[in-house]
Scaffold this active site. Structure first.
Site, PDB file in Angstrom:
ATOM      1  N   GLY A 195       0.829  -1.206   0.000  1.00 47.98           N
ATOM      2  CA  GLY A 195       0.000   0.000   0.000  1.00 47.98           C
ATOM      3  C   GLY A 195       0.863   1.257   0.000  1.00 47.98           C
ATOM      4  O   GLY A 195       1.904   1.298  -0.664  1.00 47.98           O
ATOM      5  N   GLY A 196       0.449   2.250   0.796  1.00 45.85           N
ATOM      6  CA  GLY A 196       1.167   3.529   0.837  1.00 45.85           C
ATOM      7  C   GLY A 196       2.616   3.353   1.267  1.00 45.85           C
ATOM      8  O   GLY A 196       3.512   4.059   0.781  1.00 45.85           O
ATOM      9  N   GLU A 219      21.530  -5.171 -21.455  1.00 41.30           N
ATOM     10  CA  GLU A 219      21.895  -6.435 -22.128  1.00 41.30           C
ATOM     11  C   GLU A 219      20.846  -6.821 -23.165  1.00 41.30           C
ATOM     12  O   GLU A 219      20.567  -8.008 -23.360  1.00 41.30           O
ATOM     13  CB  GLU A 219      22.095  -7.585 -21.114  1.00 41.30           C
ATOM     14  CG  GLU A 219      23.143  -7.328 -20.057  1.00 41.30           C
ATOM     15  CD  GLU A 219      24.553  -7.148 -20.613  1.00 41.30           C
ATOM     16  OE1 GLU A 219      24.793  -7.528 -21.775  1.00 41.30           O
ATOM     17  OE2 GLU A 219      25.383  -6.604 -19.873  1.00 41.30           O
ATOM     18  N   THR A 221      17.066  -5.036 -24.673  1.00 39.11           N
ATOM     19  CA  THR A 221      15.734  -4.830 -24.094  1.00 39.11           C
ATOM     20  C   THR A 221      14.868  -6.083 -24.305  1.00 39.11           C
ATOM     21  O   THR A 221      15.208  -6.966 -25.107  1.00 39.11           O
ATOM     22  CB  THR A 221      15.030  -3.639 -24.783  1.00 39.11           C
ATOM     23  OG1 THR A 221      14.905  -3.948 -26.181  1.00 39.11           O
ATOM     24  CG2 THR A 221      15.804  -2.349 -24.616  1.00 39.11           C
TER      25      THR A 221
HETATM   26  C1  LIG Z   1      22.110   2.427 -16.089  1.00 38.41           C
HETATM   27  C2  LIG Z   1      22.578   1.953 -17.424  1.00 38.41           C
HETATM   28  C3  LIG Z   1      23.798   1.291 -17.533  1.00 38.41           C
HETATM   29  C4  LIG Z   1      24.250   0.875 -18.788  1.00 38.41           C
HETATM   30  N1  LIG Z   1      25.456   0.253 -18.877  1.00 38.41           N
HETATM   31  C5  LIG Z   1      25.961  -0.044 -20.101  1.00 38.41           C
HETATM   32  C6  LIG Z   1      27.281  -0.555 -20.248  1.00 38.41           C
HETATM   33  O1  LIG Z   1      27.997  -0.752 -19.276  1.00 38.41           O
HETATM   34  N2  LIG Z   1      27.720  -0.856 -21.498  1.00 38.41           N
HETATM   35  C7  LIG Z   1      26.942  -0.655 -22.599  1.00 38.41           C
HETATM   36  O2  LIG Z   1      27.392  -0.928 -23.706  1.00 38.41           O
HETATM   37  N3  LIG Z   1      25.696  -0.153 -22.479  1.00 38.41           N
HETATM   38  C8  LIG Z   1      25.190   0.151 -21.272  1.00 38.41           C
HETATM   39  N4  LIG Z   1      23.931   0.673 -21.163  1.00 38.41           N
HETATM   40  C9  LIG Z   1      23.154   0.868 -22.390  1.00 38.41           C
HETATM   41  C10 LIG Z   1      22.017  -0.137 -22.498  1.00 38.41           C
HETATM   42  O3  LIG Z   1      22.493  -1.410 -22.792  1.00 38.41           O
HETATM   43  C11 LIG Z   1      21.048   0.399 -23.566  1.00 38.41           C
HETATM   44  O4  LIG Z   1      20.419   1.540 -23.012  1.00 38.41           O
HETATM   45  C12 LIG Z   1      20.015  -0.636 -23.974  1.00 38.41           C
HETATM   46  O5  LIG Z   1      20.617  -1.699 -24.674  1.00 38.41           O
HETATM   47  C13 LIG Z   1      18.933  -0.026 -24.886  1.00 38.41           C
HETATM   48  O6  LIG Z   1      19.512   0.659 -25.933  1.00 38.41           O
HETATM   49  P1  LIG Z   1      19.103   2.192 -26.187  1.00 38.41           P
HETATM   50  O7  LIG Z   1      19.136   2.930 -24.895  1.00 38.41           O
HETATM   51  O8  LIG Z   1      19.948   2.672 -27.299  1.00 38.41           O
HETATM   52  O9  LIG Z   1      17.590   2.116 -26.625  1.00 38.41           O
HETATM   53  P2  LIG Z   1      17.030   2.119 -28.110  1.00 38.41           P
HETATM   54  O10 LIG Z   1      17.774   1.110 -28.928  1.00 38.41           O
HETATM   55  O11 LIG Z   1      16.950   3.511 -28.598  1.00 38.41           O
HETATM   56  O12 LIG Z   1      15.563   1.559 -27.856  1.00 38.41           O
HETATM   57  C14 LIG Z   1      14.457   2.380 -27.514  1.00 38.41           C
HETATM   58  C15 LIG Z   1      13.194   1.514 -27.563  1.00 38.41           C
HETATM   59  O13 LIG Z   1      13.022   0.987 -28.884  1.00 38.41           O
HETATM   60  C16 LIG Z   1      12.982  -0.422 -28.841  1.00 38.41           C
HETATM   61  N5  LIG Z   1      13.662  -0.974 -30.014  1.00 38.41           N
HETATM   62  C17 LIG Z   1      14.874  -0.623 -30.509  1.00 38.41           C
HETATM   63  N6  LIG Z   1      15.189  -1.386 -31.566  1.00 38.41           N
HETATM   64  C18 LIG Z   1      14.154  -2.241 -31.741  1.00 38.41           C
HETATM   65  C19 LIG Z   1      13.862  -3.275 -32.677  1.00 38.41           C
HETATM   66  N7  LIG Z   1      14.729  -3.622 -33.631  1.00 38.41           N
HETATM   67  N8  LIG Z   1      12.694  -3.949 -32.555  1.00 38.41           N
HETATM   68  C20 LIG Z   1      11.812  -3.622 -31.577  1.00 38.41           C
HETATM   69  N9  LIG Z   1      12.021  -2.657 -30.664  1.00 38.41           N
HETATM   70  C21 LIG Z   1      13.173  -1.975 -30.747  1.00 38.41           C
HETATM   71  C22 LIG Z   1      13.718  -0.809 -27.557  1.00 38.41           C
HETATM   72  O14 LIG Z   1      13.331  -2.095 -27.106  1.00 38.41           O
HETATM   73  C23 LIG Z   1      13.266   0.294 -26.628  1.00 38.41           C
HETATM   74  O15 LIG Z   1      11.970  -0.013 -26.155  1.00 38.41           O
HETATM   75  C24 LIG Z   1      23.451   1.090 -19.931  1.00 38.41           C
HETATM   76  C25 LIG Z   1      22.213   1.742 -19.804  1.00 38.41           C
HETATM   77  C26 LIG Z   1      21.788   2.184 -18.585  1.00 38.41           C
HETATM   78  C27 LIG Z   1      20.456   2.906 -18.499  1.00 38.41           C
END
Ligand SMILES: Cc1cc2nc3c(=O)[nH]c(=O)nc-3n(C[C@H](O)[C@H](O)[C@H](O)COP(=O)(O)OP(=O)(O)OC[C@H]3O[C@@H](n4cnc5c(N)ncnc54)[C@H](O)[C@@H]3O)c2cc1C
Length: 253
Positions: A195-196, A219, A221
């Site tokens: 809850g709250g 790793e 999405t």
């Molecule tokens: C706290 C944090 C730590 C991180 N650490 C690391 C790190 O150590 N090393 C590293 O390399 N990265 C790191 N990242 C990056 C992270 O892996 C990426 O943010 C993640 O893989 C998503 O990529 P993006 O942010 O470019 O999103 P985007 O690729 O721009 O995606 C945006 C949206 O579009 C969707 N989407 C994109 N392409 C497709 C597709 N082909 N089909 C369907 N849907 C799609 C995605 O699922 C998402 O919903 C980190 C991110 C955060 C927030």
């Protein structure tokens, strides 16, 4: 260049305090060819490597990620991991293991959130009874426990198979997808059951609600895991036989 490589590029969301950074860099000219990606180890403090900005995120240590810039960053030949042009396949191998690790982190969060919710449901009283005695709460606990147990069973099985050398295009993506989505459901219900109290900053379930959110993003999405799984499934599906002459609609009388 002579004796090594000059790395150039920009990457968002990189942990700024890492002592060693694995950089995937294109060492060939064809951007469509995965065989032109190579992996390098870059030490923090290398000339030409810098971080900019401190990104505030929803959870974890504030400001630990930043944008990494490589500007003519020289690395010697021995910074190349394995063979040039094999970086993409090395990354894919590591990704499988990392995805299992993320699934394990998700399960840890889910287990703890479930434990807290069960304790709370057994002690918090409303309308003269413990909230756990309301069927709505009991059903949430049942779903949470089912998600935890199914994640545990699937993850332990996958980890064992991976440990024994089994490699599959879909196993780690499926486990990462299932465990992180399940953990998200469990933690969300844990907040609801509290809850709250669950909404208040620094309550463990409130913190976990923010932390678990990252696991469906890093790793790869959840959408990317589904893409990988779907691609593998469809590549295995039998291909339709080519249409024989005279079988098309246009040629029918
Ligand atoms: C706290 C944090 C730590 C991180 N650490 C690391 C790190 O150590 N090393 C590293 O390399 N990265 C790191 N990242 C990056 C992270 O892996 C990426 O943010 C993640 O893989 C998503 O990529 P993006 O942010 O470019 O999103 P985007 O690729 O721009 O995606 C945006 C949206 O579009 C969707 N989407 C994109 N392409 C497709 C597709 N082909 N089909 C369907 N849907 C799609 C995605 O699922 C998402 O919903 C980190 C991110 C955060 C927030």
């Amino acid at each position: 260049v002579s004796g090594g490589w000059l790395l150039n590029g920009v990457k968002s969301y990189i942990a700024r305090d890492a002592a060693l950074i694995t950089v995937m860099a294109r060492t060939g000219s064809d951007p469509q060819d995965r065989g032109t990606v190579s992996a390098f180890l870059v030490e923090s403090g290398s000339p030409g490597l810098r971080f900019e900005g401190r990104v505030k995120t929803m959870a974890f240590d504030p400001d630990y990620i930043a944008t990494m810039y490589l500007e003519n960053c020289f690395v010697a030949d021995d910074a190349l991991i394995g063979e040039a042009g094999r970086g993409f396949s090395y990354a894919m191998e590591c990704l499988d293991e990392n995805r299992l690790n993320i699934a394990a982190a998700a399960l840890g969060l889910a287990d703890y959130a479930f434990e807290l919710a069960l304790d709370y449901a057994s002690s918090r009283e409303a309308f003269g009874q413990t909230i756990g005695s309301f069927q709505a709460i009991g059903h949430m606990l049942a779903d949470m426990s089912t998600d935890c147990e199914m994640s545990r069973t699937a993850l332990f099985d996958a980890a064992q198979r991976y440990h024994h050398g089994e490699r599959s295009r879909t196993l780690a993506p499926m486990i990462k997808l299932f465990c992180t989505e399940a953990a998200w459901r469990v933690v969300d219900k844990a907040v609801q059951i509290h809850g709250g109290a669950g909404f208040c900053r620094d309550h463990p379930v409130e913190r976990m609600y923010r932390e678990v959110r990252l696991l469906r993003i890093v790793e790869g999405t959840s959408e990317i895991q589904r893409n990988i799984i779907a691609r593998a499934l469809l590549s295995r599906a039998p291909k339709p036989a080519p249409a024989s002459p005279g079988s098309s609609a246009e040629t029918r009388p």
